[in-house]
Write a protein that holds these residues in place. Sequence first.
Motif, PDB file in Angstrom:
ATOM      1  N   LYS A 222       0.907  -1.245  -0.106  1.00  0.00           N
ATOM      2  CA  LYS A 222       0.048   0.001  -0.020  1.00  0.00           C
ATOM      3  C   LYS A 222       0.868   1.136  -0.035  1.00  0.00           C
ATOM      4  O   LYS A 222       0.428   2.266  -0.668  1.00  0.00           O
ATOM      5  CB  LYS A 222      -0.975   0.022   1.196  1.00  0.00           C
ATOM      6  CG  LYS A 222      -2.062  -0.904   1.338  1.00  0.00           C
ATOM      7  CD  LYS A 222      -2.696  -0.771   2.628  1.00  0.00           C
ATOM      8  CE  LYS A 222      -4.188  -1.697   2.378  1.00  0.00           C
ATOM      9  NZ  LYS A 222      -4.967  -1.663   3.784  1.00  0.00           N
ATOM     10  N   ARG A 223       1.894   1.104   0.874  1.00  0.00           N
ATOM     11  CA  ARG A 223       2.847   2.370   0.779  1.00  0.00           C
ATOM     12  C   ARG A 223       3.516   2.544  -0.467  1.00  0.00           C
ATOM     13  O   ARG A 223       4.087   3.812  -0.806  1.00  0.00           O
ATOM     14  CB  ARG A 223       3.851   2.252   1.865  1.00  0.00           C
ATOM     15  CG  ARG A 223       4.680   3.506   2.068  1.00  0.00           C
ATOM     16  CD  ARG A 223       4.087   4.549   2.556  1.00  0.00           C
ATOM     17  NE  ARG A 223       4.656   5.669   2.801  1.00  0.00           N
ATOM     18  CZ  ARG A 223       4.931   6.563   1.576  1.00  0.00           C
ATOM     19  NH1 ARG A 223       4.408   6.551   0.531  1.00  0.00           N
ATOM     20  NH2 ARG A 223       5.823   7.851   1.621  1.00  0.00           N
ATOM     21  N   TYR A 224       3.704   1.538  -1.309  1.00  0.00           N
ATOM     22  CA  TYR A 224       4.235   1.808  -2.623  1.00  0.00           C
ATOM     23  C   TYR A 224       3.233   2.628  -3.561  1.00  0.00           C
ATOM     24  O   TYR A 224       3.379   2.825  -4.823  1.00  0.00           O
ATOM     25  CB  TYR A 224       4.562   0.459  -3.239  1.00  0.00           C
ATOM     26  CG  TYR A 224       5.637  -0.301  -2.737  1.00  0.00           C
ATOM     27  CD1 TYR A 224       6.376   0.157  -1.810  1.00  0.00           C
ATOM     28  CD2 TYR A 224       5.669  -1.789  -3.053  1.00  0.00           C
ATOM     29  CE1 TYR A 224       7.400  -0.798  -1.049  1.00  0.00           C
ATOM     30  CE2 TYR A 224       6.512  -2.460  -2.345  1.00  0.00           C
ATOM     31  CZ  TYR A 224       7.271  -2.157  -1.414  1.00  0.00           C
ATOM     32  OH  TYR A 224       8.524  -2.943  -0.850  1.00  0.00           O
ATOM     33  N   GLY A 225       1.947   2.784  -3.147  1.00  0.00           N
ATOM     34  CA  GLY A 225       0.894   3.436  -3.878  1.00  0.00           C
ATOM     35  C   GLY A 225       0.137   2.351  -4.585  1.00  0.00           C
ATOM     36  O   GLY A 225      -0.317   2.809  -5.537  1.00  0.00           O
ATOM     37  N   VAL A 226       0.120   1.209  -4.601  1.00  0.00           N
ATOM     38  CA  VAL A 226      -0.486   0.087  -5.168  1.00  0.00           C
ATOM     39  C   VAL A 226      -1.996   0.057  -4.970  1.00  0.00           C
ATOM     40  O   VAL A 226      -2.277   0.016  -3.736  1.00  0.00           O
ATOM     41  CB  VAL A 226       0.216  -1.137  -4.863  1.00  0.00           C
ATOM     42  CG1 VAL A 226      -0.632  -2.497  -5.738  1.00  0.00           C
ATOM     43  CG2 VAL A 226       1.557  -1.254  -5.371  1.00  0.00           C
ATOM     44  N   TRP A 227      -2.748   0.196  -5.987  1.00  0.00           N
ATOM     45  CA  TRP A 227      -4.247  -0.208  -5.754  1.00  0.00           C
ATOM     46  C   TRP A 227      -4.657  -1.365  -5.931  1.00  0.00           C
ATOM     47  O   TRP A 227      -4.310  -2.037  -6.995  1.00  0.00           O
ATOM     48  CB  TRP A 227      -4.842   0.700  -6.472  1.00  0.00           C
ATOM     49  CG  TRP A 227      -5.135   2.197  -6.309  1.00  0.00           C
ATOM     50  CD1 TRP A 227      -5.010   2.679  -4.871  1.00  0.00           C
ATOM     51  CD2 TRP A 227      -5.780   3.081  -6.961  1.00  0.00           C
ATOM     52  NE1 TRP A 227      -5.489   4.221  -4.894  1.00  0.00           N
ATOM     53  CE2 TRP A 227      -5.818   4.394  -5.873  1.00  0.00           C
ATOM     54  CE3 TRP A 227      -6.174   3.249  -8.007  1.00  0.00           C
ATOM     55  CZ2 TRP A 227      -6.304   5.623  -6.425  1.00  0.00           C
ATOM     56  CZ3 TRP A 227      -6.681   4.670  -8.459  1.00  0.00           C
ATOM     57  CH2 TRP A 227      -6.631   5.586  -7.926  1.00  0.00           C
ATOM     58  N   ASP A 717      16.931  -1.463  -0.035  1.00  0.00           N
ATOM     59  CA  ASP A 717      15.457  -1.966   0.684  1.00  0.00           C
ATOM     60  C   ASP A 717      14.451  -0.953   0.413  1.00  0.00           C
ATOM     61  O   ASP A 717      14.525   0.264   0.548  1.00  0.00           O
ATOM     62  CB  ASP A 717      15.895  -1.883   2.270  1.00  0.00           C
ATOM     63  CG  ASP A 717      14.571  -2.363   3.306  1.00  0.00           C
ATOM     64  OD1 ASP A 717      13.376  -2.595   2.371  1.00  0.00           O
ATOM     65  OD2 ASP A 717      14.464  -2.496   4.300  1.00  0.00           O
ATOM     66  N   PRO A 718      13.406  -1.269  -0.314  1.00  0.00           N
ATOM     67  CA  PRO A 718      12.410  -0.393  -0.959  1.00  0.00           C
ATOM     68  C   PRO A 718      11.852   0.618   0.302  1.00  0.00           C
ATOM     69  O   PRO A 718      11.421   1.729   0.067  1.00  0.00           O
ATOM     70  CB  PRO A 718      11.409  -1.190  -1.426  1.00  0.00           C
ATOM     71  CG  PRO A 718      11.769  -2.889  -0.835  1.00  0.00           C
ATOM     72  CD  PRO A 718      13.164  -2.807  -0.571  1.00  0.00           C
ATOM     73  N   SER A 719      11.756  -0.023   1.474  1.00  0.00           N
ATOM     74  CA  SER A 719      11.296   0.753   2.440  1.00  0.00           C
ATOM     75  C   SER A 719      11.996   1.908   3.073  1.00  0.00           C
ATOM     76  O   SER A 719      11.761   2.919   3.302  1.00  0.00           O
ATOM     77  CB  SER A 719      10.810  -0.156   3.847  1.00  0.00           C
ATOM     78  OG  SER A 719      11.891  -0.692   4.321  1.00  0.00           O
ATOM     79  N   THR A 720      13.356   1.563   2.970  1.00  0.00           N
ATOM     80  CA  THR A 720      14.661   2.575   3.062  1.00  0.00           C
ATOM     81  C   THR A 720      14.528   3.648   2.270  1.00  0.00           C
ATOM     82  O   THR A 720      14.446   4.934   2.365  1.00  0.00           O
ATOM     83  CB  THR A 720      15.683   1.849   3.584  1.00  0.00           C
ATOM     84  OG1 THR A 720      15.631   0.899   4.159  1.00  0.00           O
ATOM     85  CG2 THR A 720      16.941   3.150   3.682  1.00  0.00           C
ATOM     86  N   VAL A 721      14.253   3.144   0.810  1.00  0.00           N
ATOM     87  CA  VAL A 721      14.123   4.269  -0.189  1.00  0.00           C
ATOM     88  C   VAL A 721      13.069   5.095   0.168  1.00  0.00           C
ATOM     89  O   VAL A 721      13.086   6.571  -0.163  1.00  0.00           O
ATOM     90  CB  VAL A 721      14.060   3.501  -1.808  1.00  0.00           C
ATOM     91  CG1 VAL A 721      13.486   4.437  -2.816  1.00  0.00           C
ATOM     92  CG2 VAL A 721      15.371   2.581  -1.918  1.00  0.00           C
ATOM     93  N   ILE A 722      11.720   4.437   0.422  1.00  0.00           N
ATOM     94  CA  ILE A 722      10.634   5.542   0.678  1.00  0.00           C
ATOM     95  C   ILE A 722      10.538   6.428   1.783  1.00  0.00           C
ATOM     96  O   ILE A 722      10.526   7.429   1.880  1.00  0.00           O
ATOM     97  CB  ILE A 722       9.360   4.598   0.626  1.00  0.00           C
ATOM     98  CG1 ILE A 722       9.111   3.861  -0.774  1.00  0.00           C
ATOM     99  CG2 ILE A 722       8.093   5.142   1.041  1.00  0.00           C
ATOM    100  CD1 ILE A 722       8.126   2.827  -0.679  1.00  0.00           C
ATOM    101  N   GLU A 723      10.944   5.788   2.919  1.00  0.00           N
ATOM    102  CA  GLU A 723      10.951   6.380   4.409  1.00  0.00           C
ATOM    103  C   GLU A 723      12.128   6.906   4.889  1.00  0.00           C
ATOM    104  O   GLU A 723      12.273   7.729   5.787  1.00  0.00           O
ATOM    105  CB  GLU A 723      10.511   5.345   5.284  1.00  0.00           C
ATOM    106  CG  GLU A 723       9.073   4.791   4.934  1.00  0.00           C
ATOM    107  CD  GLU A 723       7.940   5.780   5.056  1.00  0.00           C
ATOM    108  OE1 GLU A 723       8.251   6.811   5.362  1.00  0.00           O
ATOM    109  OE2 GLU A 723       6.824   5.240   4.345  1.00  0.00           O
ATOM    110  N   GLY A 724      13.370   6.435   4.160  1.00  0.00           N
ATOM    111  CA  GLY A 724      14.731   6.996   4.450  1.00  0.00           C
ATOM    112  C   GLY A 724      15.297   6.128   5.709  1.00  0.00           C
ATOM    113  O   GLY A 724      14.653   5.223   6.284  1.00  0.00           O
ATOM    114  N   GLY A 725      16.639   6.112   5.838  1.00  0.00           N
ATOM    115  CA  GLY A 725      17.444   5.397   6.722  1.00  0.00           C
ATOM    116  C   GLY A 725      17.651   5.953   7.770  1.00  0.00           C
ATOM    117  O   GLY A 725      17.191   7.195   8.490  1.00  0.00           O
TER     118      GLY A 725
END
Length: 1074
Positions: A222-227, A717-725
């Motif tokens: 969901k955080r990737y913006g996937v519908w 890590d995709p979550s790190t790319v999105i939210e930062g490390g």
Amino acid sequence: MALQTSSYRVMLLRTCSPFGKPTSASLFYFRRSSSVKVLSLLNTTYYSTYSNYEFCSSSKRRSRGPVMAAKKTPEGAKQEDGKYKHTVDLPKTTFGMRANSAVREPEIQKLWDENQVFKRVADTNNGGSFILHDGPPYANGDLHMGHALNKILKDIINRYKLLQNCKVHYVPGWDCHGLPIELKVLQSLDQNARKELTPLKLRAKAAKFAKATVKTQMASFKRYGVWADWDHPYLTLDPEYEAAQIEVFGQMAFQGYIYRGRKPVHWSPSSRTALAEAELEYPEGHVSKSVYAIFRLVSAPPTSGGLLEEFFPNLCLAIWTTTPWTIPANAAVAVNAKLQYAIVEVHSLLEDVSTSSGDGKKRLGNVLKEQKKPFLILASDLVPTLEAKWGMKLVMKKTLLGSDLENCRYIHPLDDRECPVVTGGDYITTESGTGLVHTAPGHGQEDYVTGMKYGLTVLSPVDDDGKFTEEAGQFSGLDVLGDGNVAVIEYLDEHLSMIMVEPYKHKYPYDWRTKKPTIFRATEQWFASVEGFRKAAMHAISQVTWIPSQAENRISAMTSSRSDWCISRQRTWGVPIPVFYHVESKEPLMSEETIDHIKSIISQKGSDAWWYMTVEELLPDKYRDKASDYEKGTDTMDVWFDSGSSWAAVLEKRNGLDCPADLYLEGTDQHRGWFQSSLLTSIATKGKAPYSGVITHGFVLDEKGLKMSKSLGNVVDPSTVIEGGKNPGEAPSYGADVLRLWVSSVDYSGDVMIGPQVLRQMSDIYRKLRGTLRFLLANLHDWKAEYAVPYSDLPMIDQHALFQLENVVQSIRESYENYQFFKIFQIIQRFVIIDLSNFYFDAAKDRLYVGGTTSFTRRSCQTVLAAHLLSIVRVIAPILPHLAEDVWQYLPFQYTTEDGSVAKFVFESRWPAINERWLGFPMEEIGFWGKILELRTEVNKVLEVARTRKLIGSSLDAKVYLHTLDDDLAARLTEMCSAKNDADTLHRIFITSQVEIVSSLENERIENIPYTGEYLTGEKSRVWIGVSRADGSKCERCWNYSRQVGSFMEHPTLCSRCYNVVAGQPFPALVAVS
């Protein structure tokens, strides 16, 4: 320049790679037929960059007069300075330049959720359904970049289809059974807890773990913006799913495709279960102990004609194997009937090869140290190779065909059994070994096939743990991959049956979960007979659209050559194979009644019922009086059968879905996995493929092209790319849209790369795109649809801009349709970010800022800007949905769809409709405006020289002179100098104060022009370019030079245009909000 091809006019883009290297040129196809060459604004050869000025600054030669005129009066200056600032229409918007993705993207996602935008749009659309069937990831851990690539690609497609008025159905799924999850549970328990673990307790823990993982992975997706239909996903552990899977199994069984047999299968001693091909991996660097062994011939058939008699009793067959532990199960030696073989006499050593490998592991056998050496049978072609390898002289005594050796008999080297020589298939070659193959039908697929042909015994003296059984005699209890292998080698050597042992590096199958080597082992298993429907499967493959096209060759090769599918597993966590066995005879009981009854139970209670219900309860009424004669089977189904049944459990069961799906999209490894298991189950039961189209993508590597691993420290890590490390400097928060932009930028048909540098470049491109959209929003702050200027009244520069826009939109649409998203990325990068700001926006600022709020030229420009904003934001929406929605929510005007409803969200707006009138821009005008844009580039070069030589500061300080011998071009340029639309005048296009067309270069005034250049048109006409200081005085408001400055008593510092604007305006200050 663009070339004419067929019925298309083609514009060539010199695209800029995000990686700093030129990429292959991409093409725009313009739908009109003519042989006229086309020039494009996309061919401008300079690039704009964004300065600290927040609205798309142009190149450094551009005057910022209108902006500067509106600045606050410096302290201590006269009040008159900057007194016209309130008359300048500066950009206004509260849309931020910084994305603030960590905050804004979740806000937008919440907005979508609260308003059920996906469901509303999908339900409202009436252009037919589109079904992308989700391949279920394993619910056994955190997501990696491969997951992100996969799900974002799917979302881009689904969102595009939504804009195309399709009813999009996308049900996300998870694979919840199998060893990966079972192992996770077992690893979390200590030894004592494992001992107390009953099957039901294990299954309960596995289900809990899987469901928790699904929840975590779903939040990430969901955080990737996937519908998706997140409220109703499919899980392979759901009772209704398991029941549908049992139904598929039953249908295959009753058509004769399911059978039980003792056959060699890939067996994992570390997991204690059979494995499918898709559950194997072949790591580099595996080393086996390979052995050259000899089996002594004892007789030849009468049909041999005495060919071998003279060499008895010292004649031996030489074989080579990388699995010496299989020799106890040897039942024959196979030869190729068509190959030529030689009987060789072994002479003394040519060299000491006992340690020739340098590591002491390569050694000759004791038999070669004997005074009397045996005669050996080898493939003739391999004699020189084996001479060199063994260090022996091999003297050829006789040659014969493989067919001459059939039915010879030899003594088994371990237990004195007599075994035959048989003829095998084309798998027997002279590429390695000796040309004779040790055949153990219980330990190899080809061996098994050959064994069936000759009625050989299927021996497999190995247990579930990979240890020899009592059938192996003295080797009983030894590990076949360890001390058992060594013991067999030593026995052969001690009994003069080994020529050489040496290490052999090769690819060997490992269990993909435990990362430990597997063995081939004959066991009682359940199989799906692929041979029964192989032709139908091959035909179905040819009817499917494969992207990329070479994927068809790959799955065709795998399907045509695959053996029967072993579908049983000796594990607890899975869907049971619904079969009962007679307690005494072990005969299986499986009928339509039993399977239907079990399916009904599982649909209500889930597959746990198989473990906690009694045989009597599980059997239908017809068999209950015999319940005591039967016991439940303990095997579960291969997880590929689980996921391979998803078309039946989801597509055929869910409302709104249908089979075949329009599209399956997964990684390239699924040709042997989900694509194939889905195909086989569907063909076997329905006679058709479950998909109309299949897209495959490659693997994700780091930016050096290396596989990601924790040990290398190169995991992205995709979550790190999105939210930062933890360290924002090293791992900033980029947001989901930057990750999605990366997905659109790569050619996913091969392996793709990502890393810190790539992400920085994507972020920079995203920032520039956001800046472009902000410029559009800010300059439409006072725009209403009723202000639009009719197309026929628009200046030619504006009509040309709409022509370019329409072609870009159509090119992007074609790329979406062909799933070539990287081409969209290139088009957006080149046209939206570079070309628009370099030319149209640059030239537009003058009329936008100082042309007058309600002037025709400003309104015509805003008409074009509104068209660009509404088109660009929609064509980027599938890739960058958060940015598109963010822009949409800041629209300073409402957008009404064709049916009259207001689109409150960008995905309610539909794809931009084709505007044939914009595409109908006259052919001759396309060619002419192409020349103008190229001429502008050359003018800029001369202006830059004049600026660096201090003749001028900005381009508005200059006057440009043009001369050409091309009369038609000269007439058109002259006409543009006094165009009725101020926007079409040359000095506005060049952003200079004046342009003069001179008829001759032979006069003193022209000869004294300090800076000159030349432009060569496509027709080889030359245009001379000159630059001097502009005539007249500088207008205080617009900073253009004009001889009319000083002509107006009330406003002596203004030019005539600014006077006309100001004269009609009151003077109260108007504050611009940036």
